[in-house]
Scaffold this active site. Sequence first.
Site, short mmCIF file in Angstrom:
data_model
loop_
_atom_site.label_atom_id
_atom_site.label_comp_id
_atom_site.label_asym_id
_atom_site.label_seq_id
_atom_site.Cartn_x
_atom_site.Cartn_y
_atom_site.Cartn_z
N LYS A 76 23.92 14.36 36.77
CA LYS A 76 25.19 14.15 37.48
C LYS A 76 26.09 13.32 36.56
O LYS A 76 25.62 12.40 35.88
CB LYS A 76 24.92 13.41 38.79
CG LYS A 76 26.15 13.18 39.67
CD LYS A 76 25.77 12.58 41.03
CE LYS A 76 26.98 12.32 41.91
NZ LYS A 76 26.63 11.77 43.24
N SER A 151 28.39 13.98 47.62
CA SER A 151 29.13 14.09 46.39
C SER A 151 28.40 14.80 45.26
O SER A 151 29.02 15.26 44.31
CB SER A 151 29.50 12.69 45.91
OG SER A 151 28.34 11.95 45.54
N SER A 175 24.70 11.72 49.78
CA SER A 175 25.15 12.61 48.70
C SER A 175 24.09 13.38 47.97
O SER A 175 24.41 14.23 47.14
CB SER A 175 25.94 11.82 47.66
OG SER A 175 27.25 11.65 48.10
N1 GLN Z 1 29.90 11.16 52.00
C1 GLN Z 1 29.69 9.75 51.84
C2 GLN Z 1 30.94 9.11 51.29
O1 GLN Z 1 31.87 9.80 51.14
C3 GLN Z 1 28.52 9.50 50.96
C4 GLN Z 1 28.78 9.70 49.53
C5 GLN Z 1 27.60 9.40 48.69
O2 GLN Z 1 26.48 9.36 49.18
N2 GLN Z 1 27.86 9.12 47.42
O3 GLN Z 1 30.99 7.97 51.01
#
Ligand code: GLN
Length: 489
Positions: A76, A151, A175
Amino acid sequence: MHNKTIAQIARDLAAGEYSSVEITQSLLTRIEQLDKTYNSFITVTAEQALAQAKAADEQRAAGNANAWTGVPMAHKDIFCTNGVLTSCASKMLSNFVAPYDATVVSNFNQAGAVSLGKLNMDEFAMGSSNESSYYGGVKNPWDIERVPGGSSGGSAAAVAARLVPGATATDTGGSIRQPAAFCGITGLKPTYGRVSRWGMIAFASSLDQGGTMTRTAEDSAMMLNVMASFDPKDSTCVDQDIPDYTATLNNSIEGLTIGLPKEYFRDDLSAEMQQQVRDAIAEFEKMGAKVKEISLPNTHLAIPAYYVVAPAECSANLSRMDGVRFGHRCENPQDINDLYKRSRGEGFGEEVKRRIMVGAYALSAGFYDAYYKQAQQVRRLIKNDFVEAFKEVDVIMSPTTPSPAFKAGEKTSDPVAMYLEDIFTIALNLAGLPGMSIPCGQVAAEGGNPLPVGLQLIGNYFDEARLLNLGHQFQQATDWHQQAPADLA
Ligand code: GLN
């Protein structure tokens, strides 16, 4: 070759079926052909990958190979990679070539893995749809009109599209698990502190944790064997024995108790999805596990608490992106204030700005007690719910998401609808617990494409081996993890 799992590739390389250079080249060609459609990579490091593959083949020829020597994977774009663009999918860092490797990256390099490049994501890991990337959205390989989740959408889509057999990812509120569910793959978020955060660009430091995206639980165990390490450079990394996660995959699950939290099986979940999840749980019962209803009474407080804690921490973490020490710098600044304002104004996208503003507000002198402090107290209540539950059960199961992958654009204008995506995943991050999503079924969607459904397994602290064992046993008994998007099988 692209359908091979990490475990199969490792076996094939050991048996001399093909070389690391051959499999690396074949995946690079596949990425070149297909990733125009999915946009799962931000950077493909072809030359470097082939050099790593060649070195791995030489190492094997010299008799020094281990399980990972020559096995391809990708990172990532939140993990710093020495000499390679590390953008966090933001314009702000679109000029940032990291001068060092994150601990996770160097662990894979030392193990002899071959990195094919850097994967797309939501900007600074904020989002649930991978639509906020400066490099454009990622498409879900099951239906390119739909999002892959976020994400870590690039990691999930690349693994689902068989561009790489495994990828690193991060999970702050869901995410890893939510995109794994949307893309029909296996995603593991380890216990907070199990995997080093050093060199992993910080979003919300008390919640962020690196983990794995693979097709199988067995591959996830192989990845975690490399990723998990005690790292004195990360003061929240826990110095605790690291088991061989592959050693217990075949343990019997007879007699284990599975907790089903009543707050996670809600009436507004689609009946079809609930059924798939319940069928999957019945599969574990067939293998000798028992089921018990439990309650996690503070579940409804998880999203509100997270959306104070995460923005507060991100507003602090992102303050270093000022166009001086890091990041994009505006043209012709008039003075230092102009430099900060325009550099940050131009460099950050809309969602990141929204979070910084919410976070700065929550931390401001007059509001600290009312918001941040209170959110931290609520967090303790949420953790206590799990501590109590684990006195009665060995593992907790639930759907990973309230619905399958949604259409691109469907939630972009409604941040709260987007935030609700993490309703089943976010409490774990607040508590620091490990969680995994495995594919457990499919539902028919508009347009006729079947869409994957994820089952979430929640473990007690440092109980990753048990989650992987359960996931592996499920995958021995079912073939949901082998299903591929129609035109990619
Ligand atoms: N969807 C969550 C957010 O927008 C989690 C994102 C994540 O786990 N990096 O913060």
